[in-house]
Write a protein that holds these residues in place. Structure first.
Motif, PDB file in Angstrom:
ATOM      1  N   SER A 117       5.736   9.692 -13.259  1.00  0.00           N
ATOM      2  CA  SER A 117       6.126   9.833 -11.860  1.00  0.00           C
ATOM      3  C   SER A 117       5.551   8.670 -11.052  1.00  0.00           C
ATOM      4  N   GLU A 118       6.340   8.119 -10.160  1.00  0.00           N
ATOM      5  CA  GLU A 118       5.900   7.010  -9.307  1.00  0.00           C
ATOM      6  C   GLU A 118       6.525   7.196  -7.932  1.00  0.00           C
ATOM      7  N   PRO A 119       5.774   7.828  -6.999  1.00  0.00           N
ATOM      8  CA  PRO A 119       6.339   8.142  -5.685  1.00  0.00           C
ATOM      9  C   PRO A 119       6.704   6.919  -4.860  1.00  0.00           C
ATOM     10  N   ALA A 120       6.074   5.793  -5.127  1.00  0.00           N
ATOM     11  CA  ALA A 120       6.411   4.513  -4.508  1.00  0.00           C
ATOM     12  C   ALA A 120       5.995   3.432  -5.491  1.00  0.00           C
ATOM     13  N   ALA A 121       6.517   2.233  -5.316  1.00  0.00           N
ATOM     14  CA  ALA A 121       6.273   1.161  -6.274  1.00  0.00           C
ATOM     15  C   ALA A 121       4.787   0.935  -6.513  1.00  0.00           C
ATOM     16  N   GLY A 122       4.361   1.125  -7.760  1.00  0.00           N
ATOM     17  CA  GLY A 122       2.985   0.870  -8.149  1.00  0.00           C
ATOM     18  C   GLY A 122       1.995   1.966  -7.826  1.00  0.00           C
ATOM     19  N   VAL A 123       2.426   3.042  -7.170  1.00  0.00           N
ATOM     20  CA  VAL A 123       1.503   4.105  -6.758  1.00  0.00           C
ATOM     21  C   VAL A 123       1.251   5.058  -7.914  1.00  0.00           C
ATOM     22  N   ARG A 124      -0.029   5.190  -8.287  1.00  0.00           N
ATOM     23  CA  ARG A 124      -0.407   6.143  -9.334  1.00  0.00           C
ATOM     24  C   ARG A 124      -1.331   7.224  -8.803  1.00  0.00           C
ATOM     25  N   ASN A 125      -2.000   6.941  -7.696  1.00  0.00           N
ATOM     26  CA  ASN A 125      -2.933   7.942  -7.176  1.00  0.00           C
ATOM     27  C   ASN A 125      -2.985   7.893  -5.656  1.00  0.00           C
ATOM     28  N   LEU A 126      -3.509   8.967  -5.089  1.00  0.00           N
ATOM     29  CA  LEU A 126      -3.640   9.105  -3.638  1.00  0.00           C
ATOM     30  C   LEU A 126      -5.027   9.655  -3.326  1.00  0.00           C
ATOM     31  N   GLY A 174      -3.063   3.622  -4.815  1.00  0.00           N
ATOM     32  CA  GLY A 174      -3.231   2.561  -5.805  1.00  0.00           C
ATOM     33  C   GLY A 174      -2.379   2.929  -7.002  1.00  0.00           C
ATOM     34  N   SER A 175      -2.295   2.111  -8.072  1.00  0.00           N
ATOM     35  CA  SER A 175      -3.280   1.121  -8.427  1.00  0.00           C
ATOM     36  C   SER A 175      -2.713  -0.300  -8.475  1.00  0.00           C
TER      37      SER A 175
END
Length: 355
Positions: A117-126, A174-175
């Motif tokens: 899953s990738e909610p936005a480009a390059g996003v792995r964590n919040l 990130g990441s």
């Protein structure tokens, strides 16, 4: 030099009574017993300091963002840090880390998107964080009032912070994010802000005479005679750079990391090993000591730090040990491949910071 007093000086009120009456003839009276003067009343006792902070959302990440809200932000199947670490290394216990955000009454929580899953480009964590607004300088608040991205080692993270009443709410993703996902960051801040309206508000732990001040890293290294222990060294990061959270925590008076590494040009390898050190100074973090002790039970090792009220090491099996030490009010810690070196550095830090 390395300690700041936090004692409050009591205020005294003085009353001056004056009379200006003309003399009047009157019958003699038996004098009444003298009553105690109000000026001689006992002083008001000094309030007992609150050494335990009151944490936003009661320190509960599930109150900060519900599972449904997390899934809406990160996609279905989002997981906690503990769950992610268990997937990465199922044979290792999840460590408990120092939590200086809590000293300010704040709370920081991190979640990971499900695999694939990738909610936005390059996003792995919040990561979302709540702090009292008073703990955030105007410069930091202004800098992150607009979402933007910054490098972190070989990755990148993007941040946004908004003042909400007496609190400051931030979101970081990130990441490998190189263009700020403004919609995602704004939605995360808004979700936390909505939940915060009915949640426990943060209250910092009180500072006392025993609470350390944030040290200057260069002065601290000199004060503890670090070169006598590890040989020639340099201040700064061997790789990477200081992150915004480091600046924020130092300015708030709750933590400072002092990165140092051996100066290879001056180091005598016959007498000293090359070392990369990042000792942590956490003023007022003593409230978390029992949690750190309990959370490290499976990997704890005995390490004695001279002058400490208590100390222990954590050996996760990576070839290095993280040593923790406390004087009862504050905590210092450091990773090292040599527990004895860490113990000596921390012992000297406790002495220097308590002066």
């Amino acid at each position: 030099m390395l300690r700041r007093s936090a004692a409050l000086l009591p205020l005294a009120l003085a009353a001056v009574l004056a009379a200006g009456c003309a003399p009047v003839e009157r019958a003699a009276e038996t004098p009444s017993p003298a009553s105690p003067s109000s000026d001689a009343s006992s002083p008001t006792p000094t309030p007992t300091p609150n050494l335990e902070p009151v944490r936003a959302f009661d320190g509960d990440c599930d109150q900060m963002l519900t599972i449904e809200q997390r899934d809406e932000l990160l996609g279905a199947g989002s997981i906690t840090v503990a769950e992610q670490m268990a997937l990465w290394e199922p044979e290792r216990p999840v460590p408990v880390g120092a939590d200086p955000v809590g000293t300010a009454g704040g709370l920081a929580c991190t979640w990971y998107a499900a695999e694939g899953s990738e909610p936005a480009a390059g996003v792995r964590n919040l990561t979302t964080m709540v702090l009292p607004a008073a703990a955030v300088t105007n410069e930091i608040a202004a800098a992150y009032s607009v979402a933007f991205c910054e490098p972190n080692y070989d990755a990148s993270a993007c941040r946004l912070g908004v003042r909400v009443g007496d609190d400051w709410v931030s979101a970081t993703v990130g990441s490998e994010v190189y263009e700020a996902p403004e919609e995602l960051l704004s939605a995360a801040v808004e979700a936390v802000s909505r939940n915060l309206a009915s949640a426990t508000k943060p209250r910092p732990a009180d500072r006392t005479d025993q609470t350390w001040s944030i040290p200057d890293c260069v002065e601290l290294g000199e004060a503890i005679g670090l070169e006598d222990i590890v040989g020639p060294y340099r201040h700064g990061y061997w790789e990477g750079s200081e992150q915004p959270e480091d600046v924020l925590f130092a300015s708030a008076g709750i933590a400072r990391t002092c990165p140092m590494f051996s100066d290879s040009e001056r180091l005598d390898y016959n007498t000293h090993d090359f070392r990369i050190l990042s000792p942590l100074v956490a003023p007022g973090l003593g409230w978390q000591w029992n949690q750190l002790r309990t959370g490290a039970a499976e990997t704890a090792v005995a390490v004695e730090v001279a002058g400490a009220a208590d100390s222990f090491g954590v050996d996760p099996g990576y070839g290095s040990v993280r040593v923790f030490a406390t004087d009862g009010t504050n905590i210092a810690s450091m990773w090292s491949q040599d527990a004895e070196v860490a113990a000596e550095v921390l012992s000297r830090m406790l002495t220097a910071l308590s002066r």
